[in-house]
Structure formats: structure tokens, C-alpha cells
Scaffold this motif. Structure first.
Motif, PDB file in Angstrom:
ATOM      1  N   LEU A 148      -6.123  -1.978 -17.896  1.00  0.00           N
ATOM      2  CA  LEU A 148      -4.711  -2.995 -17.650  1.00  0.00           C
ATOM      3  C   LEU A 148      -3.866  -2.011 -17.656  1.00  0.00           C
ATOM      4  CD1 LEU A 148      -3.768  -4.773 -20.233  1.00  0.00           C
ATOM      5  CD2 LEU A 148      -3.084  -2.805 -21.277  1.00  0.00           C
ATOM      6  N   GLY A 149      -3.150  -2.894 -16.364  1.00  0.00           N
ATOM      7  CA  GLY A 149      -2.028  -2.289 -15.658  1.00  0.00           C
ATOM      8  C   GLY A 149      -2.373  -1.634 -14.490  1.00  0.00           C
ATOM      9  N   THR A 150      -3.327  -1.344 -14.716  1.00  0.00           N
ATOM     10  CA  THR A 150      -3.748  -0.741 -12.798  1.00  0.00           C
ATOM     11  C   THR A 150      -3.060  -1.495 -11.593  1.00  0.00           C
ATOM     12  OG1 THR A 150      -6.209  -0.534 -13.692  1.00  0.00           O
ATOM     13  CG2 THR A 150      -5.788  -0.384 -10.839  1.00  0.00           C
ATOM     14  N   HIS A 151      -3.464  -2.130 -12.160  1.00  0.00           N
ATOM     15  CA  HIS A 151      -2.066  -3.353 -10.869  1.00  0.00           C
ATOM     16  C   HIS A 151      -1.492  -4.127 -11.551  1.00  0.00           C
ATOM     17  CE1 HIS A 151      -4.612  -1.917  -7.632  1.00  0.00           C
ATOM     18  NE2 HIS A 151      -5.479  -2.398  -8.442  1.00  0.00           N
ATOM     19  N   ASP A 152      -0.690  -4.962 -10.252  1.00  0.00           N
ATOM     20  CA  ASP A 152       0.623  -5.962 -11.115  1.00  0.00           C
ATOM     21  C   ASP A 152       0.237  -7.670 -11.045  1.00  0.00           C
ATOM     22  OD1 ASP A 152       2.972  -7.558 -11.254  1.00  0.00           O
ATOM     23  OD2 ASP A 152       3.941  -5.915 -11.262  1.00  0.00           O
ATOM     24  N   ASN A 153       0.440  -8.422 -10.995  1.00  0.00           N
ATOM     25  CA  ASN A 153       0.362  -9.620 -11.342  1.00  0.00           C
ATOM     26  C   ASN A 153      -0.809 -10.378 -10.285  1.00  0.00           C
ATOM     27  OD1 ASN A 153      -0.346 -12.173 -13.016  1.00  0.00           O
ATOM     28  ND2 ASN A 153       1.548 -12.916 -12.165  1.00  0.00           N
ATOM     29  N   LEU A 154      -2.366  -9.713 -10.069  1.00  0.00           N
ATOM     30  CA  LEU A 154      -2.457 -10.057  -8.848  1.00  0.00           C
ATOM     31  C   LEU A 154      -2.922 -12.048  -8.950  1.00  0.00           C
ATOM     32  CD1 LEU A 154      -5.230  -7.331  -7.770  1.00  0.00           C
ATOM     33  CD2 LEU A 154      -2.726  -7.438  -7.078  1.00  0.00           C
ATOM     34  N   SER A 175      -2.489   0.629  -1.976  1.00  0.00           N
ATOM     35  CA  SER A 175      -1.758  -0.514  -2.616  1.00  0.00           C
ATOM     36  C   SER A 175      -0.396  -0.564  -2.391  1.00  0.00           C
ATOM     37  CB  SER A 175      -1.856  -0.423  -4.036  1.00  0.00           C
ATOM     38  OG  SER A 175      -1.741  -0.766  -4.944  1.00  0.00           O
ATOM     39  N   TYR A 176      -0.090  -1.523  -1.310  1.00  0.00           N
ATOM     40  CA  TYR A 176       1.315  -1.259  -1.071  1.00  0.00           C
ATOM     41  C   TYR A 176       2.245  -1.489  -2.267  1.00  0.00           C
ATOM     42  CZ  TYR A 176       5.118  -2.202   2.234  1.00  0.00           C
ATOM     43  OH  TYR A 176       6.559  -1.861   2.962  1.00  0.00           O
ATOM     44  N   THR A 177       3.426  -1.756  -2.735  1.00  0.00           N
ATOM     45  CA  THR A 177       4.177  -2.400  -3.042  1.00  0.00           C
ATOM     46  C   THR A 177       5.285  -2.803  -2.003  1.00  0.00           C
ATOM     47  OG1 THR A 177       4.213  -0.935  -5.018  1.00  0.00           O
ATOM     48  CG2 THR A 177       6.400  -2.219  -4.559  1.00  0.00           C
ATOM     49  N   TRP A 178       5.390  -3.743  -1.757  1.00  0.00           N
ATOM     50  CA  TRP A 178       6.056  -4.744  -0.684  1.00  0.00           C
ATOM     51  C   TRP A 178       7.731  -5.232  -1.639  1.00  0.00           C
ATOM     52  CZ3 TRP A 178       4.676 -10.011   2.232  1.00  0.00           C
ATOM     53  CH2 TRP A 178       5.481  -9.623   3.537  1.00  0.00           C
ATOM     54  N   ALA A 179       8.222  -4.256  -0.592  1.00  0.00           N
ATOM     55  CA  ALA A 179       9.771  -4.582  -0.958  1.00  0.00           C
ATOM     56  C   ALA A 179      10.852  -6.051  -0.667  1.00  0.00           C
ATOM     57  CB  ALA A 179      11.060  -3.544  -0.873  1.00  0.00           C
ATOM     58  N   PRO A 180      11.635  -6.789  -1.258  1.00  0.00           N
ATOM     59  CA  PRO A 180      11.820  -7.765  -0.671  1.00  0.00           C
ATOM     60  C   PRO A 180      13.506  -7.815   0.672  1.00  0.00           C
ATOM     61  CG  PRO A 180      13.036  -7.039  -3.236  1.00  0.00           C
ATOM     62  CD  PRO A 180      11.305  -6.289  -2.957  1.00  0.00           C
ATOM     63  N   THR A 182       5.805  -7.067  -6.098  1.00  0.00           N
ATOM     64  CA  THR A 182       5.320  -7.728  -5.204  1.00  0.00           C
ATOM     65  C   THR A 182       4.102  -6.227  -4.479  1.00  0.00           C
ATOM     66  OG1 THR A 182       6.545  -9.468  -4.380  1.00  0.00           O
ATOM     67  CG2 THR A 182       4.820  -8.928  -3.051  1.00  0.00           C
ATOM     68  N   GLU A 183       3.262  -6.456  -5.092  1.00  0.00           N
ATOM     69  CA  GLU A 183       2.360  -5.711  -4.712  1.00  0.00           C
ATOM     70  C   GLU A 183       0.863  -6.512  -3.368  1.00  0.00           C
ATOM     71  OE1 GLU A 183      -0.574  -2.314  -6.240  1.00  0.00           O
ATOM     72  OE2 GLU A 183      -0.266  -4.291  -8.131  1.00  0.00           O
ATOM     73  N   ALA A 216     -14.981  -2.575  11.213  1.00  0.00           N
ATOM     74  CA  ALA A 216     -15.774  -1.401  10.974  1.00  0.00           C
ATOM     75  C   ALA A 216     -16.763  -2.294  10.986  1.00  0.00           C
ATOM     76  CB  ALA A 216     -15.216  -0.322  10.578  1.00  0.00           C
ATOM     77  N   GLY A 217     -17.142  -3.684  10.804  1.00  0.00           N
ATOM     78  CA  GLY A 217     -17.352  -4.836   9.667  1.00  0.00           C
ATOM     79  C   GLY A 217     -17.832  -4.152   8.345  1.00  0.00           C
ATOM     80  N   VAL A 218     -16.507  -3.538   7.582  1.00  0.00           N
ATOM     81  CA  VAL A 218     -16.804  -3.890   6.475  1.00  0.00           C
ATOM     82  C   VAL A 218     -15.797  -5.049   5.673  1.00  0.00           C
ATOM     83  CG1 VAL A 218     -15.535  -2.241   3.813  1.00  0.00           C
ATOM     84  CG2 VAL A 218     -16.091  -0.787   6.714  1.00  0.00           C
ATOM     85  N   LEU A 219     -16.854  -5.705   4.206  1.00  0.00           N
ATOM     86  CA  LEU A 219     -15.709  -6.191   3.995  1.00  0.00           C
ATOM     87  C   LEU A 219     -14.840  -5.584   2.800  1.00  0.00           C
ATOM     88  CD1 LEU A 219     -16.891  -9.334   3.500  1.00  0.00           C
ATOM     89  CD2 LEU A 219     -18.186  -9.183   1.885  1.00  0.00           C
ATOM     90  N   ARG A 220     -13.618  -6.157   2.668  1.00  0.00           N
ATOM     91  CA  ARG A 220     -12.932  -6.513   1.608  1.00  0.00           C
ATOM     92  C   ARG A 220     -12.197  -7.366   1.384  1.00  0.00           C
ATOM     93  NH1 ARG A 220      -8.585  -2.129   5.155  1.00  0.00           N
ATOM     94  NH2 ARG A 220      -9.926  -0.605   6.038  1.00  0.00           N
ATOM     95  N   ALA A 221     -11.549  -7.386   0.754  1.00  0.00           N
ATOM     96  CA  ALA A 221     -10.699  -8.126  -0.317  1.00  0.00           C
ATOM     97  C   ALA A 221      -9.508  -8.184  -0.208  1.00  0.00           C
ATOM     98  CB  ALA A 221     -10.788  -8.309  -2.080  1.00  0.00           C
ATOM     99  N   THR A 222      -8.466  -8.223   0.514  1.00  0.00           N
ATOM    100  CA  THR A 222      -6.530  -8.016   0.379  1.00  0.00           C
ATOM    101  C   THR A 222      -6.200  -9.092  -1.063  1.00  0.00           C
ATOM    102  OG1 THR A 222      -6.361  -7.722   1.742  1.00  0.00           O
ATOM    103  CG2 THR A 222      -4.616  -8.029   1.377  1.00  0.00           C
ATOM    104  N   MET A 223      -5.851  -8.466  -2.104  1.00  0.00           N
ATOM    105  CA  MET A 223      -4.164  -9.403  -3.076  1.00  0.00           C
ATOM    106  C   MET A 223      -3.516  -9.061  -3.338  1.00  0.00           C
ATOM    107  SD  MET A 223      -8.110  -8.839  -5.748  1.00  0.00           S
ATOM    108  CE  MET A 223      -8.010  -6.996  -5.069  1.00  0.00           C
ATOM    109  N   VAL A 224      -2.927 -10.006  -3.820  1.00  0.00           N
ATOM    110  CA  VAL A 224      -1.181 -10.397  -3.725  1.00  0.00           C
ATOM    111  C   VAL A 224      -0.569 -10.407  -4.673  1.00  0.00           C
ATOM    112  CG1 VAL A 224      -0.675 -12.169  -2.756  1.00  0.00           C
ATOM    113  CG2 VAL A 224       0.436 -10.600  -2.639  1.00  0.00           C
ATOM    114  N   SER A 225      -0.102 -10.312  -5.310  1.00  0.00           N
ATOM    115  CA  SER A 225       0.642 -10.585  -6.985  1.00  0.00           C
ATOM    116  C   SER A 225       1.880 -11.454  -7.075  1.00  0.00           C
ATOM    117  CB  SER A 225       1.382  -8.680  -7.457  1.00  0.00           C
ATOM    118  OG  SER A 225       2.057  -8.025  -6.735  1.00  0.00           O
ATOM    119  N   ASP A 226       2.075 -11.758  -8.006  1.00  0.00           N
ATOM    120  CA  ASP A 226       2.674 -12.709  -8.026  1.00  0.00           C
ATOM    121  C   ASP A 226       4.214 -11.786  -9.381  1.00  0.00           C
ATOM    122  OD1 ASP A 226       4.863 -14.695  -9.258  1.00  0.00           O
ATOM    123  OD2 ASP A 226       3.100 -15.988 -10.042  1.00  0.00           O
TER     124      ASP A 226
END
Length: 307
Positions: free
Chosen positions: A263-269, A41-46, A298-299, A279-289
Motif C-alpha cells: 500500500l502506497g508504494t506508487h500512486d494510482n497506476l 520512478s519519476y514524478t512528472w511535474a505539470p 503523475t508518476e 539490452a533485450g530486457v523486458l520492461r513494464a512502463t506504467m503511468v499513474s492517474d
């Protein structure tokens, strides 16, 4: 209702404290499905912004095949292209490379009640489809800065609640669009899915609504399956869930819950993109509002998924 600065500050501090408690509790509980594994998880600073800030409110995301380029959509009709850096597969930084404001069919910048952009899907030719909540519709853009071509609006779209409408949008391998409202259930209380085949809309099936989660993002993965990101909001924070289906001629089959966070594991995905890494691994990339609130963030969150 307008509140004084002191009251707004007090509310913000209360919300921040509540979110911190929830985040700690969620981290301790760790109630995440064994099907999906957290990569990072990466928090993206504005970045430094002008008087009218544009960074934030991200509700849609599409990852490039290289896992380093991405397109983001904000709910204030901003389209952002960015590059990300990785260390051992995890996101370590992100940089905006281009930003555009969406245009209406007249060519003017979107303003007012028609702005609320939510879902993003990229067609094989690179053109963009975007779904909206405020005035329920789907628009097509040849490029990020081109004027919109609004697809026909069935009566059902016109009757959807203004702030609970077309939140999720996805495109399949045949170029067909699928969208569903955040909270406009069918007569059985399930989630109606609408399909655009290039000439008209139909409502071929509904998905079962389970618990208090509501749909906020969708995507078709490289495996051809349909993925649905859902959110549950409580006063102390957010929970997220990711489900998937095989879409067949007989409708959705093989429902699987891949992820359900505490509850609270991530922000508002709100946005999700499914892709395969080198490597052929299936990934889900999600972003928070972050709702443009200082107490949120913004996560960028990534999980590996089973095939």
C-alpha cells in the motif's frame, strides 16, 4: 454536493497526510514480488497550464521501441505525445511534444458524458484504438486528430456500469483487440475478456479475479503474452498488481503474478506498456492517474520483468 473552500482544503490535507503515511509504510514493507525488479520512478511535474488544465488523469500509455517516445491518454480525452530522457536506463525527464483533443465520429471535440477515455492500443499501422467508460465503447482513430470510427457495441457493453466499464485495452500481433471492464464480472465473479477480430466481438474467456484488485490497464508484450495491470484502492492509498498469461487456442494459460506492491508504494497506476530495451530486457512502463488532485502525482514507473 458542493463543499466550501475550507472544507475542501481540510479534506485535501487529510488525504495528503494519509497518503504520506501509506507511502512510508509501503516503502518500509517493500512487499514487491521478486519476479519484477524496480528500475525507477519519476514524478512528472505539470507544465504551465492555461485556465482549463489538461495535464494529468493519464490512464493509458504506449512506449516507442526506442524507449524514449511515448503516447499517453488522459481520461478527459486528451492524447499526448512526449519524449523522455534517461540516465543509466532510468527516466530523468519528460517533455510534451504534441497534444490533441479526441474527436467524435461527427468530427467535433468530445464533450460531456462521452469523454471518459481509459484504454489505449496502437495498431501496427500506427492508428489508435481507445476504450471508454462513460458510454462503453471502443473507437478507432487513423490519427490522433482524426474523427472517431466507433466499433459496433454489443448489448453487454450497453449494460456495463457507467464508471466501471471498458478500462483496459490491448492489441495482439494479429491486430485483434482485447478489452475488459473494471468491475462488471461474469456470472462466476471472474473478469470477462472481450475480443474484436476485425468484424465482430466475442467473449472467448474470462480471467480469474483474485482478491480485491480490479483491472485498469493491459498490453501484449513483444513476447506475445498478455499483461494485466490491476489496482486496489484503500483510503490510505493504492496497491498495484501485474499478472500475465499465454493466450492459446484453449484459452489463457500459465498465469503468473509478476508484481504486487504494498500500500502506497506508487500512486494510482492505470496504464501499462510492455517493451524491450536495447539490452533485450523486458520492461513494464506504467503511468499513474492523478485524478487532477494536488495530493496525487503523475508518476512514470518502470520495472524489469523476467522472460
Amino acid at each position: 454536493m458542493r463543499r466550501s473552500p475550507a472544507i475542501r482544503l481540510s479534506l485535501a490535507l487529510m488525504a495528503a497526510a494519509a497518503l504520506a503515511v501509506a507511502t512510508y509504510a509501503g516503502a518500509r514493507a517493500g512487499r514487491v514480488s521478486a519476479e519484477a525488479r524496480l528500475i525507477g520512478s519519476y514524478t512528472w511535474a505539470p507544465p504551465v497550464q492555461p485556465e482549463k488544465p489538461w495535464f494529468g488523469g493519464f490512464s493509458g500509455i504506449e512506449m516507442g521501441k526506442d524507449g524514449r517516445s511515448m503516447i499517453l491518454l488522459s481520461d478527459r480525452a486528451h492524447l499526448v505525445r512526449a519524449r523522455i530522457n534517461r540516465t543509466e536506463g532510468r527516466i530523468t525527464s519528460a517533455r510534451v511534444t504534441k497534444r490533441r483533443s479526441l474527436r467524435a465520429s461527427t468530427g467535433r471535440i468530445l464533450q460531456g458524458r462521452i469523454v471518459d477515455s481509459e484504454g489505449l492500443a496502437v495498431a501496427p499501422d500506427g492508428s489508435l484504438y481507445i476504450s471508454f467508460e462513460g458510454v462503453s465503447r471502443v473507437a478507432h482513430h487513423q490519427r490522433g486528430g482524426s474523427r472517431a470510427e466507433v466499433l459496433p457495441r454489443p448489448n453487454a457493453f450497453r449494460q456495463m456500469p457507467a464508471n466501471k466499464a471498458l478500462e483496459a485495452l490491448a492489441i495482439d500481433g494479429a491486430g485483434h483487440l482485447y478489452t475488459l471492464p473494471e468491475n462488471a464480472p461474469d456470472k462466476d465473479g471472474n473478469l470477462p475478456v472481450w475480443k474484436w477480430d476485425g468484424s465482430e466481438w466475442s467473449q472467448p474467456f474470462s480471467l480469474p479475479r483474485r482478491g480485491r484488485f480490479m483491472p485498469v490497464g493491459a498490453d501484449f508484450g513483444p513476447d506475445g503474452r498478455f499483461y494485466l495491470l490491476e489496482r486496489n484502492f484503500l483510503f490510505f492509498g493504492f496497491r498495484s498488481r501485474l499478472r500475465r498469461w499465454d493466450i492459446t487456442e484453449d484459452g489463457p494459460q500459465n498465469e503468473t503474478t509478476l508484481l504486487q506492491t504494498a500500500l502506497g508504494t506508487h500512486d494510482n497506476l492505470e496504464g501499462v506498456s510492455i517493451w524491450r530495451d536495447a539490452a533485450g530486457v523486458l520492461r513494464a512502463t506504467m503511468v499513474s492517474d492523478d485524478n487532477f488532485l494536488s495530493v496525487q502525482r503523475t508518476e512514470l514507473v518502470e520495472y524489469s520483468l523476467p522472460d
